[in-house]
Design a protein around this motif. Structure first.
Motif: not given
Length: 191
Positions: A143-154
């Motif tokens: 999940v954290l890798a997916r967020l990072e790849r997408a540039g998401a920063d929750p």
């Protein structure tokens, strides 16, 4: 070894311990500015001796926050579904693992987490750097890798017991620090 030690301490908790910590954890978490302003929160339903999350899920849902809950996939990745109250959960047995409470409704896909303003993470411990020790299944690393790849920063927030905030846990190069830990007695921010 370290994971086993934390799990052993959790296994000693009584039903009263769990009930009290669930209410206190929800109260502390709701004090977090990130949660106060969140429109979408990715969370999870606690199991066993984990710090209880249902009171927090219900409070967020009552505020009109869209709460996403994980659905464990066969490869240990996570799909997501929306929380619509305790009655919207079903118990799912995944092989020889602990049964999980998962959302009964529509599956939103693994990328649904990208919409979250806050991601509440399970864990066994967090250290002074904000490095989280998970259970070792790798679901949340994905999940954290997916967020990072997408540039998401929750905002990344781990929910733990007080004794699980420690000086140091073993870290991996891919570990992404959390911004805060919430325990039944308070909140600690890391950056």
């Amino acid at each position: 070894m370290l994971r086993r030690e934390f799990l052993a301490v959790r296994s000693e908790l009584t039903a009263d311990d769990l009930r009290e910590s669930t209410a206190a954890l929800a109260a502390r978490a709701l004090e977090l500015p990130a949660l106060a302003h969140a429109r979408t929160v990715a969370a999870y339903v606690s199991v066993g001796g984990e710090p209880g999350t249902l009171a927090l899920l219900d409070a967020l849902h009552a505020r009109g926050v869209r709460v996403l809950l994980p659905v464990l996939l066969a490869d240990n990745d996570l799909d997501w579904g929306a929380y619509a109250g305790a009655g919207s959960l079903v118990r799912v047995q995944h092989g020889g693992k602990t049964a999980l409470l998962e959302p009964a409704g529509e599956r939103l896909g693994p990328d649904a987490v990208l919409e979250a303003d806050v991601v509440l993470l399970p864990g066994l411990a967090v250290d002074a750097r904000g490095i989280r020790l998970g259970r070792g299944g790798g679901s949340y690393d994905r999940v954290l890798a997916r967020l990072e790849r997408a540039g998401a920063d929750p905002a990344l927030v781990v929910l733990l017991y007080d004794a699980e905030v420690v000086e140091r846990v073993p870290g991996e190069p891919h570990d992404r620090p959390v911004q805060a830990v919430v325990t039944p007695t308070g909140v600690r921010r890391f950056r």
